[in-house]
Motif scaffolding. Structure first.
Motif, PDB file in Angstrom:
ATOM      1  N   LEU A   1       0.793  -1.237   0.000  1.00  0.00           N
ATOM      2  CA  LEU A   1       0.000   0.000   0.000  1.00  0.00           C
ATOM      3  C   LEU A   1       0.815   1.272   0.000  1.00  0.00           C
ATOM      4  O   LEU A   1       0.246   2.364   0.000  1.00  0.00           O
ATOM      5  CB  LEU A   1      -0.951  -0.010   1.206  1.00  0.00           C
ATOM      6  N   THR A   2       2.138   1.171   0.020  1.00  0.00           N
ATOM      7  CA  THR A   2       2.989   2.361  -0.040  1.00  0.00           C
ATOM      8  C   THR A   2       4.203   2.074  -0.927  1.00  0.00           C
ATOM      9  O   THR A   2       4.416   0.933  -1.351  1.00  0.00           O
ATOM     10  CB  THR A   2       3.490   2.781   1.360  1.00  0.00           C
ATOM     11  N   VAL A   3       4.985   3.111  -1.157  1.00  0.00           N
ATOM     12  CA  VAL A   3       6.214   2.950  -1.927  1.00  0.00           C
ATOM     13  C   VAL A   3       7.409   2.658  -1.026  1.00  0.00           C
ATOM     14  O   VAL A   3       8.543   2.561  -1.512  1.00  0.00           O
ATOM     15  CB  VAL A   3       6.516   4.217  -2.764  1.00  0.00           C
ATOM     16  N   LEU A   4       7.186   2.536   0.267  1.00  0.00           N
ATOM     17  CA  LEU A   4       8.285   2.277   1.185  1.00  0.00           C
ATOM     18  C   LEU A   4       8.973   0.959   0.833  1.00  0.00           C
ATOM     19  O   LEU A   4       8.299  -0.024   0.502  1.00  0.00           O
ATOM     20  CB  LEU A   4       7.775   2.229   2.624  1.00  0.00           C
ATOM     21  N   PRO A   5      10.289   0.921   0.917  1.00  0.00           N
ATOM     22  CA  PRO A   5      11.027  -0.307   0.553  1.00  0.00           C
ATOM     23  C   PRO A   5      10.964  -1.345   1.662  1.00  0.00           C
ATOM     24  O   PRO A   5      11.972  -1.755   2.245  1.00  0.00           O
ATOM     25  CB  PRO A   5      12.451   0.208   0.336  1.00  0.00           C
ATOM     26  N   VAL A   6       9.743  -1.786   1.958  1.00  0.00           N
ATOM     27  CA  VAL A   6       9.528  -2.803   2.988  1.00  0.00           C
ATOM     28  C   VAL A   6       9.325  -4.152   2.304  1.00  0.00           C
ATOM     29  O   VAL A   6       8.531  -4.261   1.371  1.00  0.00           O
ATOM     30  CB  VAL A   6       8.300  -2.454   3.855  1.00  0.00           C
ATOM     31  N   ARG A   7      10.024  -5.135   2.776  1.00  0.00           N
ATOM     32  CA  ARG A   7       9.913  -6.463   2.180  1.00  0.00           C
ATOM     33  C   ARG A   7       8.865  -7.287   2.923  1.00  0.00           C
ATOM     34  O   ARG A   7       8.933  -7.455   4.135  1.00  0.00           O
ATOM     35  CB  ARG A   7      11.256  -7.192   2.231  1.00  0.00           C
ATOM     36  N   GLY A   8       7.902  -7.779   2.170  1.00  0.00           N
ATOM     37  CA  GLY A   8       6.902  -8.672   2.745  1.00  0.00           C
ATOM     38  C   GLY A   8       7.357 -10.107   2.630  1.00  0.00           C
ATOM     39  O   GLY A   8       8.495 -10.392   2.241  1.00  0.00           O
ATOM     40  N   PRO A   9       6.489 -11.056   2.963  1.00  0.00           N
ATOM     41  CA  PRO A   9       6.847 -12.470   2.856  1.00  0.00           C
ATOM     42  C   PRO A   9       7.112 -12.872   1.412  1.00  0.00           C
ATOM     43  O   PRO A   9       6.560 -12.293   0.471  1.00  0.00           O
ATOM     44  CB  PRO A   9       5.620 -13.196   3.426  1.00  0.00           C
ATOM     45  N   ALA A  10       7.953 -13.865   1.234  1.00  0.00           N
ATOM     46  CA  ALA A  10       8.308 -14.317  -0.117  1.00  0.00           C
ATOM     47  C   ALA A  10       7.119 -14.954  -0.822  1.00  0.00           C
ATOM     48  O   ALA A  10       6.907 -14.753  -2.021  1.00  0.00           O
ATOM     49  CB  ALA A  10       9.478 -15.292  -0.044  1.00  0.00           C
ATOM     50  N   ASP A  11       6.362 -15.741  -0.096  1.00  0.00           N
ATOM     51  CA  ASP A  11       5.190 -16.415  -0.665  1.00  0.00           C
ATOM     52  C   ASP A  11       3.926 -15.729  -0.152  1.00  0.00           C
ATOM     53  O   ASP A  11       3.739 -15.584   1.058  1.00  0.00           O
ATOM     54  CB  ASP A  11       5.172 -17.896  -0.265  1.00  0.00           C
ATOM     55  N   ILE A  12       3.080 -15.299  -1.091  1.00  0.00           N
ATOM     56  CA  ILE A  12       1.874 -14.560  -0.724  1.00  0.00           C
ATOM     57  C   ILE A  12       0.653 -15.329  -1.185  1.00  0.00           C
ATOM     58  O   ILE A  12       0.473 -15.585  -2.379  1.00  0.00           O
ATOM     59  CB  ILE A  12       1.877 -13.151  -1.346  1.00  0.00           C
ATOM     60  N   GLY A  13      -0.170 -15.709  -0.240  1.00  0.00           N
ATOM     61  CA  GLY A  13      -1.439 -16.363  -0.522  1.00  0.00           C
ATOM     62  C   GLY A  13      -2.545 -15.664   0.244  1.00  0.00           C
ATOM     63  O   GLY A  13      -2.372 -14.568   0.770  1.00  0.00           O
TER      64      GLY A  13
END
Length: 253
Positions: free
Chosen positions: A15-27
């Protein structure tokens, strides 16, 4: 706790342009947690927007221009996906034909006359309203208005609201939020709104209730028109709620 942190990270990543890394696998489990954290992102964006608005007004800019620049900054911070969703939803609602045709129009990538009109009116309303709130020193109201749009997204993804397709953002997050979770986010929003309109403690909560109800009606209409919700509908609900809330806080001022 780890899942909650991952949900917050994915929410900021999505939801933003911040360089935050989420989980590798998204379900769907990850999508559910991210949407559940969307109001946190809204509060953070609201605080940033209120700070920018204060600086612009302090620098002597006109409130309307300050509001427009603030809305533009929010669009940049969110990759413009919410305003894009608003335009696509307006075009889809404005076309003729079955739901398949409407969804095709929404995926076309361009903005038609309905989309352009929706963008001009909504962005204009948000800009003027946020500028006016800033001119009145109603910083909490500005933050609350921006956060309210993300709470509307949680309601739009509540259980029983289907996705319009099996792919895309909507398929990951639609029908994922229990009603109690949406209500839990609405409570602090209403509490903040108690101080949004000086001298009229009741107006803020009423505005929040009306704006969220209006967003729910918009989503309901989109479900009928598109056979469910998608990412564009969520963006439209978000922008509608922000504009409606900001205007509502100004009534009677």
């Amino acid at each position: 706790m780890r899942n909650a942190v991952a949900g917050w990270a994915l929410a900021f990543s999505w939801l933003t342009v911040l360089p935050v890394r989420g989980p590798a696998d998204i379900g769907r489990p990850e999508g559910r947690r991210a949407i559940g954290a969307a109001p946190v992102v809204g509060a953070a964006l609201g605080a940033v927007a209120a700070g920018l608005l204060w600086v612009l007004l302090w620098a002597g800019l006109d409130p309307a221009l300050s509001g427009l620049l603030t809305v533009g900054a929010l669009a940049l911070l969110t990759r413009g996906m919410h305003v894009d969703g608003l335009a696509d939803t307006a075009d889809g609602l404005g076309c003729y034909g079955p739901p398949e045709r409407a969804r095709e129009v929404m995926r076309s990538g361009g903005a038609g006359p309905f989309g352009v009109a929706a963008l001009v009116v909504t962005i204009g309303v948000e800009a003027v309203a946020l500028g006016a709130l800033g001119a009145h020193g109603a910083w909490l109201a500005a933050v609350t208005a921006i956060a309210s749009g993300r709470v509307a997204v949680v309601f739009a993804c509540r259980r029983g609201v289907p996705a319009s397709g099996t792919r895309g953002f909507g398929a990951l997050v639609a029908d994922s939020q229990p009603l109690w979770a949406a209500a839990a986010w609405a409570l602090p929003l209403v509490a903040a709104a108690l101080w949004a309109v000086p001298g009229r403690w009741w107006q803020g909560p009423v505005v929040i209730a009306v704006a969220l109800a209006g967003a729910a009606l918009l989503v309901r209409h989109c479900v009928r028109r598109f056979d469910g919700v998608n990412g564009d509908v969520l963006g439209a609900a978000l922008e509608f709620t922000v504009a409606a809330t900001a205007v509502g806080f100004l009534l009677g001022s």
